[in-house]
Design an enzyme around this catalytic site. Structure first.
Site, PDB file in Angstrom:
ATOM      1  N   ARG A  78      42.817  41.737  44.119  1.00  0.00           N
ATOM      2  CA  ARG A  78      43.336  40.403  44.412  1.00  0.00           C
ATOM      3  C   ARG A  78      43.551  40.262  45.911  1.00  0.00           C
ATOM      4  NH1 ARG A  78      41.590  38.806  40.675  1.00  0.00           N
ATOM      5  NH2 ARG A  78      42.413  37.574  38.968  1.00  0.00           N
ATOM      6  N   HIS A  85      34.075  37.022  45.020  1.00  0.00           N
ATOM      7  CA  HIS A  85      34.835  37.285  43.787  1.00  0.00           C
ATOM      8  C   HIS A  85      33.878  37.499  42.605  1.00  0.00           C
ATOM      9  CE1 HIS A  85      39.054  36.603  41.905  1.00  0.00           C
ATOM     10  NE2 HIS A  85      38.355  37.453  41.165  1.00  0.00           N
ATOM     11  N   GLU A 124      40.623  31.610  48.699  1.00  0.00           N
ATOM     12  CA  GLU A 124      39.223  31.609  48.258  1.00  0.00           C
ATOM     13  C   GLU A 124      38.726  30.180  48.064  1.00  0.00           C
ATOM     14  OE1 GLU A 124      38.869  34.196  44.828  1.00  0.00           O
ATOM     15  OE2 GLU A 124      39.653  35.887  45.946  1.00  0.00           O
TER      16      GLU A 124
HETATM   17  N1  LIG Z   1      37.391  41.095  41.352  1.00  0.00           N
HETATM   18  C1  LIG Z   1      37.412  40.705  40.107  1.00  0.00           C
HETATM   19  O1  LIG Z   1      36.627  39.881  39.690  1.00  0.00           O
HETATM   20  C2  LIG Z   1      38.402  41.302  39.164  1.00  0.00           C
HETATM   21  C3  LIG Z   1      38.052  41.512  37.825  1.00  0.00           C
HETATM   22  C4  LIG Z   1      38.973  42.092  36.967  1.00  0.00           C
HETATM   23  C5  LIG Z   1      40.229  42.432  37.434  1.00  0.00           C
HETATM   24  N2  LIG Z   1      40.547  42.186  38.723  1.00  0.00           N
HETATM   25  C6  LIG Z   1      41.852  42.558  39.253  1.00  0.00           C
HETATM   26  O2  LIG Z   1      41.914  43.985  39.349  1.00  0.00           O
HETATM   27  C7  LIG Z   1      43.269  44.405  39.286  1.00  0.00           C
HETATM   28  C8  LIG Z   1      43.404  45.578  38.338  1.00  0.00           C
HETATM   29  O3  LIG Z   1      43.017  45.219  37.037  1.00  0.00           O
HETATM   30  P1  LIG Z   1      43.230  46.241  35.804  1.00  0.00           P
HETATM   31  O4  LIG Z   1      42.566  45.617  34.634  1.00  0.00           O
HETATM   32  O5  LIG Z   1      42.882  47.604  36.197  1.00  0.00           O
HETATM   33  O6  LIG Z   1      44.811  46.114  35.644  1.00  0.00           O
HETATM   34  P2  LIG Z   1      45.789  47.162  34.964  1.00  0.00           P
HETATM   35  O7  LIG Z   1      46.998  46.402  34.599  1.00  0.00           O
HETATM   36  O8  LIG Z   1      45.086  47.944  33.910  1.00  0.00           O
HETATM   37  O9  LIG Z   1      46.160  48.163  36.150  1.00  0.00           O
HETATM   38  C9  LIG Z   1      46.996  47.839  37.207  1.00  0.00           C
HETATM   39  C10 LIG Z   1      47.681  49.115  37.645  1.00  0.00           C
HETATM   40  O10 LIG Z   1      48.425  48.832  38.820  1.00  0.00           O
HETATM   41  C11 LIG Z   1      49.599  49.620  38.760  1.00  0.00           C
HETATM   42  N3  LIG Z   1      50.607  49.090  39.652  1.00  0.00           N
HETATM   43  C12 LIG Z   1      51.441  48.043  39.460  1.00  0.00           C
HETATM   44  N4  LIG Z   1      52.269  47.905  40.513  1.00  0.00           N
HETATM   45  C13 LIG Z   1      51.943  48.885  41.389  1.00  0.00           C
HETATM   46  C14 LIG Z   1      52.434  49.251  42.666  1.00  0.00           C
HETATM   47  N5  LIG Z   1      53.452  48.593  43.239  1.00  0.00           N
HETATM   48  N6  LIG Z   1      51.857  50.285  43.300  1.00  0.00           N
HETATM   49  C15 LIG Z   1      50.835  50.961  42.732  1.00  0.00           C
HETATM   50  N7  LIG Z   1      50.343  50.678  41.497  1.00  0.00           N
HETATM   51  C16 LIG Z   1      50.882  49.643  40.839  1.00  0.00           C
HETATM   52  C17 LIG Z   1      50.005  49.547  37.304  1.00  0.00           C
HETATM   53  O11 LIG Z   1      50.864  50.623  36.958  1.00  0.00           O
HETATM   54  C18 LIG Z   1      48.667  49.660  36.612  1.00  0.00           C
HETATM   55  O12 LIG Z   1      48.371  51.004  36.295  1.00  0.00           O
HETATM   56  C19 LIG Z   1      44.067  43.165  38.900  1.00  0.00           C
HETATM   57  O13 LIG Z   1      44.602  42.596  40.088  1.00  0.00           O
HETATM   58  C20 LIG Z   1      43.011  42.219  38.357  1.00  0.00           C
HETATM   59  O14 LIG Z   1      43.387  40.877  38.481  1.00  0.00           O
HETATM   60  C21 LIG Z   1      39.661  41.654  39.603  1.00  0.00           C
HETATM   61  O1  LIG Z   2      36.901  34.833  36.257  1.00  0.00           O
HETATM   62  C1  LIG Z   2      36.429  35.611  37.086  1.00  0.00           C
HETATM   63  O2  LIG Z   2      35.241  35.773  37.298  1.00  0.00           O
HETATM   64  C2  LIG Z   2      37.393  36.503  37.859  1.00  0.00           C
HETATM   65  C3  LIG Z   2      38.096  37.416  36.936  1.00  0.00           C
HETATM   66  C4  LIG Z   2      38.950  38.448  37.596  1.00  0.00           C
HETATM   67  O3  LIG Z   2      39.445  38.100  38.815  1.00  0.00           O
HETATM   68  C5  LIG Z   2      40.051  38.863  36.676  1.00  0.00           C
HETATM   69  O4  LIG Z   2      41.179  39.029  37.120  1.00  0.00           O
HETATM   70  O5  LIG Z   2      39.753  39.087  35.495  1.00  0.00           O
END
Ligand SMILES: NC(=O)c1ccc[n+]([C@@H]2O[C@H](COP(=O)([O-])OP(=O)(O)OC[C@H]3O[C@@H](n4cnc5c(N)ncnc54)[C@H](O)[C@@H]3O)[C@@H](O)[C@H]2O)c1
Ligand SMILES: O=C(O)CC[C@@H](O)C(=O)O
Length: 524
Positions: free
Chosen positions: A229, A276, A258
């Site tokens: 994020r 993204h 964004e």
């Molecule tokens: N770029 C994209 O398109 C995309 C796609 C999917 C997810 N994401 C993002 O990726 C990130 C991770 O997703 P995920 O499915 O692995 O989530 P998740 O909830 O499985 O994992 C997040 C982890 O972060 C840890 N965490 C929370 N606070 C923390 C802190 N202060 N310091 C260190 N660790 C901490 C939690 O304990 C957890 O293990 C999210 O922000 C999600 O929105 C982005």
């Molecule tokens: O919708 C998307 O493509 C972004 C999804 C991603 O940021 C998420 O947090 O799952």
């Protein structure tokens, strides 16, 4: 017929469960284009583009559920949704692999300068010496946030011969050992890693977790990645250390704003970017759209949700066990609320027996919902009941007590008001149903449904007969009747049920009977 608005672009195949459903009408348009119809939708499906704000929620007065086809819910005002009684669900697993693969692709591209080399070759250059890279093999990868995506990155990194360091305050030692990663403090990770990638949600704690000060602690020539994020790595801090040459390269899939049109970061040669795209694969989009579609359908058909952000999540199997108590609790809350016509400041709920094996927080929320319904309106539900109670100065709490009631399971509710208190006990008997077994210390046994009349009176001959006579004169047939007393000639109660609602005239006459202390009608 349920109306569902799909506001962001989603996989058509993923939406198939909704498109095939007979009781659903789907509108695939942006919220901005259906302004006049907003109040007609029961469900809203979004990705990250649509911002689900308080303002939007206020306009969507029929809305029951928001489905986020993805993980991050930072585009949804969860607090506002909760206040509006709207359930928010996401699709937490569907895009994990795609995002992990994207991050890994970004990492490989970053250390081998692939995007820059690509531009160079397409500009008809052949400058091999300008793009000398670094191997991933043998390097230390620091992962901040070891959840679903962080874990998948670690698996891939180990396969590339990298050492994996992890900082995640919520990670257990056992899991770290099982995953073959080294757990460390944030400072240790900053000082040791050659490459750092962040995979946390964006929260108060993680916003700017990598910033001007923390980046200064990293090795000179560090590579940084953010595919989670925008804002987890502070962009000003990045710019500062890119300008002073501390950072060798940065890969960004996400930005504080964004699209990042005016971001200075885009001007740096060492910064590679994607718009993204982490979750943008056919597979991930199919997975997340299908996950939320199925879940929304189940929810609208009255089933529990399994990935709610603002409700306890229950499997269907667990929900089936809870359901009888959920109903009992709602009826109990409702009965108390109708009998106590005064401000209430505390509700305490004691669970005993087999019900304590279940997710009682869900049962408690149902009780509070039942209590608030007659006082608030039908918009109160399990999602917002806690907040509404709090707003009205009503505290509530649950505890488990030893099973002394004599029932296999029992829920006791004690409600304290400004002028009086009320106590009710209920139990659920399989194949027999919900029963109220005590009211204010009187043993009784009635089924909490329909049109009820609760009478407190003095235990004297003729009172019950007089009640029956007046009701008969008003053409009211008593369906069931239960009486209870503590001592002969002392306080007593009656609970009667009817096939139809009682009219005020009959109630007025009943109130005039000598020895009747109070009368309450209860509609369940
Ligand atoms: N770029 C994209 O398109 C995309 C796609 C999917 C997810 N994401 C993002 O990726 C990130 C991770 O997703 P995920 O499915 O692995 O989530 P998740 O909830 O499985 O994992 C997040 C982890 O972060 C840890 N965490 C929370 N606070 C923390 C802190 N202060 N310091 C260190 N660790 C901490 C939690 O304990 C957890 O293990 C999210 O922000 C999600 O929105 C982005
Ligand atoms: O919708 C998307 O493509 C972004 C999804 C991603 O940021 C998420 O947090 O799952």
């Amino acid at each position: 017929m349920f109306r569902i608005l799909v506001s962001d672009k989603m996989s058509g195949d993923g939406l198939k469960p909704l498109l095939d459903a007979e009781n659903v009408e789907i509108v695939q348009q942006n919220v901005a284009d259906v302004e006049e119809q907003l109040h007609t939708f029961d469900a809203l499906l979004v990705r990250s583009a649509t911002k689900v704000t308080e303002e939007l929620l206020s306009k969507m007065s029929q809305l029951k559920i928001v489905g986020r086809a993805g993980v991050g819910v930072d585009n949804i005002d969860i607090e506002a949704a909760t206040k509006h009684g709207v359930v928010v669900i996401n699709a937490p697993n569907g895009n994990t692999i795609s995002t992990a693969e994207h991050t890994f692709a970004m990492m490989a591209s970053l250390v081998r300068h692939i995007p820059q080399a690509n531009i160079s070759v397409k500009s008809r250059e052949w400058n091999r010496s300008a793009f000398v890279g670094t191997e991933l093999y043998g390097k230390s990868l620091g992962i901040v946030g070891f959840g679903r995506i962080g874990t998948e990155i670690a698996n891939r990194a180990r396969a590339f011969g990298m050492d994996v360091l992890v900082f995640d305050p919520f990670l257990t030692k056992e899991r770290a050992i099982k995953m073959g990663v080294t757990v460390c403090t944030l400072d240790e990770l900053l000082q040791t890693a050659d490459i750092i990638t962040v995979h946390t949600p964006l929260t108060k704690e993680t916003k700017g977790i990598l910033n001007k000060e923390t980046i200064a602690k990293t090795k000179k020539g560090i590579y940084l990645l953010n595919c989670a994020r925008g804002g987890i790595i502070d962009e000003e801090g990045l710019i500062y250390h890119l300008e002073n040459g501390h950072i060798a390269g940065v890969a960004l899939d996400v930005f504080e704003v964004e699209p990042p049109q005016s971001s200075k970061l885009l001007d740096f040669e060492q910064v590679i970017t994607t718009p993204h795209l982490g979750a943008s694969t056919k597979e991930a989009q199919l997975n997340v759209a299908a996950q939320v579609s199925e879940e929304v359908l189940l929810f609208l058909d009255g089933n529990p949700v399994t990935s709610s952000i603002n409700l306890p999540t229950l499997s269907k199997e667990v929900y089936e066990k809870i359901q009888p108590f959920h109903l009992l609790a709602k009826q109990m809350g409702n009965i108390v609320s109708q009998c106590m016509k005064e401000p209430v400041h505390d509700i305490s709920i004691d669970f005993e027996g087999s019900v304590t094996d279940l997710e009682t927080s869900y049962i408690t929320k149902s009780l509070i919902t039942g209590f608030l319904r007659p006082r608030v309106d039908s918009t109160v539900n399990e999602v917002n009941a806690g907040i509404i109670a709090q707003e009205r100065g009503i505290s509530f709490g649950e505890k488990y007590i030893p099973n002394n009631s004599g029932y296999e399971n029992c829920i006791t509710v004690k409600v304290s008001g400004d002028h009086s208190a009320f106590e009710i006990k209920g139990t659920y008997v399989p194949h027999y149903g919900q029963r109220i077994v005590a009211l204010n210390g009187f043993d009784i046994d009635f089924y909490p449904v329909g049109h009820l009349l609760y009478i407190q009176h003095t235990d004297k001959p003729g009172v019950i007969g007089r009640v029956g006579q007046i009701l008969g004169e008003h053409g009211l047939n008593i369906a069931t009747m239960q009486v209870g007393r503590k001592n002969k000639g002392g306080e007593a109660i009656m609970m009667l049920s009817f096939d139809k609602q009682l009219e005020q005239a009959s109630l007025n006459e009943l109130k005039n009977i000598q020895d009747i202390v109070s009368i309450h009608t209860i509609e369940l």
